[in-house]
Design a protein around this motif. Structure first.
Motif, PDB file in Angstrom:
ATOM      1  N   VAL A  20       0.827  -1.214   0.000  1.00 13.06           N
ATOM      2  CA  VAL A  20       0.000   0.000   0.000  1.00 13.06           C
ATOM      3  C   VAL A  20       0.859   1.261   0.000  1.00 13.06           C
ATOM      4  CG1 VAL A  20      -0.343   0.210   2.516  1.00 13.06           C
ATOM      5  CG2 VAL A  20      -2.130   0.983   0.947  1.00 13.06           C
ATOM      6  N   GLY A  21       2.083   1.163   0.513  1.00 18.27           N
ATOM      7  CA  GLY A  21       2.997   2.302   0.520  1.00 18.27           C
ATOM      8  C   GLY A  21       3.462   2.713  -0.866  1.00 18.27           C
ATOM      9  N   ALA A  22       3.352   1.796  -1.841  1.00 14.73           N
ATOM     10  CA  ALA A  22       3.759   2.092  -3.223  1.00 14.73           C
ATOM     11  C   ALA A  22       2.654   2.770  -4.024  1.00 14.73           C
ATOM     12  CB  ALA A  22       4.190   0.805  -3.922  1.00 14.73           C
ATOM     13  N   ILE A  23       1.520   3.004  -3.387  1.00 16.99           N
ATOM     14  CA  ILE A  23       0.440   3.749  -4.033  1.00 16.99           C
ATOM     15  C   ILE A  23       0.671   5.230  -3.752  1.00 16.99           C
ATOM     16  CG2 ILE A  23      -2.052   4.137  -4.169  1.00 16.99           C
ATOM     17  CD1 ILE A  23      -1.159   1.305  -5.095  1.00 16.99           C
ATOM     18  N   ALA A  24       0.792   6.009  -4.817  1.00 20.87           N
ATOM     19  CA  ALA A  24       0.987   7.461  -4.688  1.00 20.87           C
ATOM     20  C   ALA A  24      -0.382   8.124  -4.785  1.00 20.87           C
ATOM     21  CB  ALA A  24       1.920   7.972  -5.780  1.00 20.87           C
ATOM     22  N   ASN A  25      -0.970   8.381  -3.632  1.00 23.83           N
ATOM     23  CA  ASN A  25      -2.274   9.048  -3.597  1.00 23.83           C
ATOM     24  C   ASN A  25      -2.123  10.489  -4.064  1.00 23.83           C
ATOM     25  OD1 ASN A  25      -3.933   7.001  -2.605  1.00 23.83           O
ATOM     26  ND2 ASN A  25      -3.415   7.455  -0.484  1.00 23.83           N
ATOM     27  N   SER A  26      -2.929  10.883  -5.031  1.00 25.79           N
ATOM     28  CA  SER A  26      -2.955  12.271  -5.499  1.00 25.79           C
ATOM     29  C   SER A  26      -4.066  12.981  -4.738  1.00 25.79           C
ATOM     30  CB  SER A  26      -3.231  12.324  -7.006  1.00 25.79           C
ATOM     31  OG  SER A  26      -2.248  11.633  -7.725  1.00 25.79           O
ATOM     32  N   LEU A  27      -3.684  13.699  -3.701  1.00 27.10           N
ATOM     33  CA  LEU A  27      -4.642  14.346  -2.807  1.00 27.10           C
ATOM     34  C   LEU A  27      -4.624  15.849  -3.038  1.00 27.10           C
ATOM     35  CD1 LEU A  27      -3.592  12.378   0.392  1.00 27.10           C
ATOM     36  CD2 LEU A  27      -5.489  11.854  -1.157  1.00 27.10           C
TER      37      LEU A  27
ATOM     38  N   ALA B 161       8.549  15.714   3.490  1.00 27.93           N
ATOM     39  CA  ALA B 161       8.033  14.757   4.467  1.00 27.93           C
ATOM     40  C   ALA B 161       6.649  15.271   4.860  1.00 27.93           C
ATOM     41  CB  ALA B 161       8.959  14.686   5.685  1.00 27.93           C
ATOM     42  N   VAL B 162       5.608  14.574   4.427  1.00 26.51           N
ATOM     43  CA  VAL B 162       4.241  15.067   4.622  1.00 26.51           C
ATOM     44  C   VAL B 162       3.419  14.212   5.595  1.00 26.51           C
ATOM     45  CG1 VAL B 162       4.165  16.160   2.353  1.00 26.51           C
ATOM     46  CG2 VAL B 162       3.339  13.815   2.622  1.00 26.51           C
TER      47      VAL B 162
ATOM     48  N   VAL C  46       5.654  16.122  -3.064  1.00 24.33           N
ATOM     49  CA  VAL C  46       5.763  14.684  -3.270  1.00 24.33           C
ATOM     50  C   VAL C  46       6.388  14.069  -2.021  1.00 24.33           C
ATOM     51  CG1 VAL C  46       6.713  12.859  -4.720  1.00 24.33           C
ATOM     52  CG2 VAL C  46       5.999  15.027  -5.756  1.00 24.33           C
ATOM     53  N   ASP C  47       5.675  13.139  -1.424  1.00 17.59           N
ATOM     54  CA  ASP C  47       6.091  12.447  -0.209  1.00 17.59           C
ATOM     55  C   ASP C  47       7.438  11.752  -0.429  1.00 17.59           C
ATOM     56  OD1 ASP C  47       6.275  10.861   2.094  1.00 17.59           O
ATOM     57  OD2 ASP C  47       4.239  10.052   1.910  1.00 17.59           O
ATOM     58  N   VAL C  48       8.443  12.116   0.361  1.00 19.78           N
ATOM     59  CA  VAL C  48       9.775  11.528   0.224  1.00 19.78           C
ATOM     60  C   VAL C  48       9.771  10.022   0.481  1.00 19.78           C
ATOM     61  CG1 VAL C  48      11.046  13.652   0.736  1.00 19.78           C
ATOM     62  CG2 VAL C  48      10.405  12.122   2.609  1.00 19.78           C
TER      63      VAL C  48
ATOM     64  N   LEU D 237       1.185  14.387  -3.256  1.00 22.38           N
ATOM     65  CA  LEU D 237       1.313  12.991  -3.647  1.00 22.38           C
ATOM     66  C   LEU D 237       1.895  12.257  -2.452  1.00 22.38           C
ATOM     67  CD1 LEU D 237       2.209  14.542  -6.730  1.00 22.38           C
ATOM     68  CD2 LEU D 237       0.895  12.440  -6.956  1.00 22.38           C
ATOM     69  N   ALA D 238       1.036  11.513  -1.774  1.00 24.42           N
ATOM     70  CA  ALA D 238       1.411  10.876  -0.514  1.00 24.42           C
ATOM     71  C   ALA D 238       1.362   9.368  -0.630  1.00 24.42           C
ATOM     72  CB  ALA D 238       0.462  11.338   0.595  1.00 24.42           C
ATOM     73  N   SER D 239       2.259   8.720   0.073  1.00 24.75           N
ATOM     74  CA  SER D 239       2.250   7.266   0.140  1.00 24.75           C
ATOM     75  C   SER D 239       0.914   6.804   0.708  1.00 24.75           C
ATOM     76  CB  SER D 239       3.387   6.778   1.044  1.00 24.75           C
ATOM     77  OG  SER D 239       3.233   5.409   1.330  1.00 24.75           O
ATOM     78  N   GLY D 240       0.370   5.742   0.115  1.00 29.29           N
ATOM     79  CA  GLY D 240      -0.891   5.185   0.591  1.00 29.29           C
ATOM     80  C   GLY D 240      -0.812   4.663   2.011  1.00 29.29           C
TER      81      GLY D 240
END
Length: 161
Positions: free
Chosen positions: A41-48, A151-152, A113-115, A60-63
């Protein structure tokens, strides 16, 4: 032109060679997408999309994370950052919540973009609708969005990321 067509066009224009996958069932959440794709799930880049003092902000945050809006506000110099209403998201991106892609929007959006996404060799992001996902690298995601690495994530109560 559909939202997915706009995403494909934007990918081509940016020179990003990304795999696009369409699914019979909707994949509107990171958990649903990860299950169908068979990835972490961490490899999903959520576009929020957030409202930062009334302006759209793409995060763009890690799922695997929840976005810390206080951190984000400090990063972008905003007084107030809040999750955008579905109508605001649609107006800013031309895409519905649950299918927002990192690109293909009517106008360029400021992006973070989430590091933590950098640890995955392959990321999956929304493809413009609830049934489409696009595979790309962290480097491509940065280049495509023009986003700033940040870092978000909210701190975990368990001591993890």
């Amino acid at each position: 032109m559909s939202a997915v067509d706009r995403v494909v066009a934007a990918l081509r224009e940016a020179g990003v060679d990304a795999e696009l996958r369409r699914f019979d069932q909707p994949v509107p959440t990171a958990a649903a997408a990860a299950e169908v794709l068979g990835c972490d799930v961490g490899a999903i880049a959520n576009s929020l999309v957030f409202e930062a003092d009334g302006a759209p902000l793409l995060v763009l945050a890690s799922g695997a994370h929840r976005v810390d809006t206080r951190k984000v506000a400090a990063l972008v110099g905003a007084q107030r950052v809040r999750r955008a209403a579905p109508e605001f998201v649609l107006a800013a991106t031309g895409q519905e919540v649950g299918g927002v892609a990192p690109t293909g929007h009517p106008a360029s959006l400021r992006a973070l973009v989430d590091v933590d996404l950098a640890r995955y060799p392959l990321l999956w992001a929304g493809g413009g609708d609830h049934h489409t996902m696009v595979a790309l690298t962290y480097t491509d995601l940065l280049r495509l969005t023009g986003g700033d690495e940040a870092a978000v994530a909210r701190p975990s109560r368990r001591g993890g990321p």
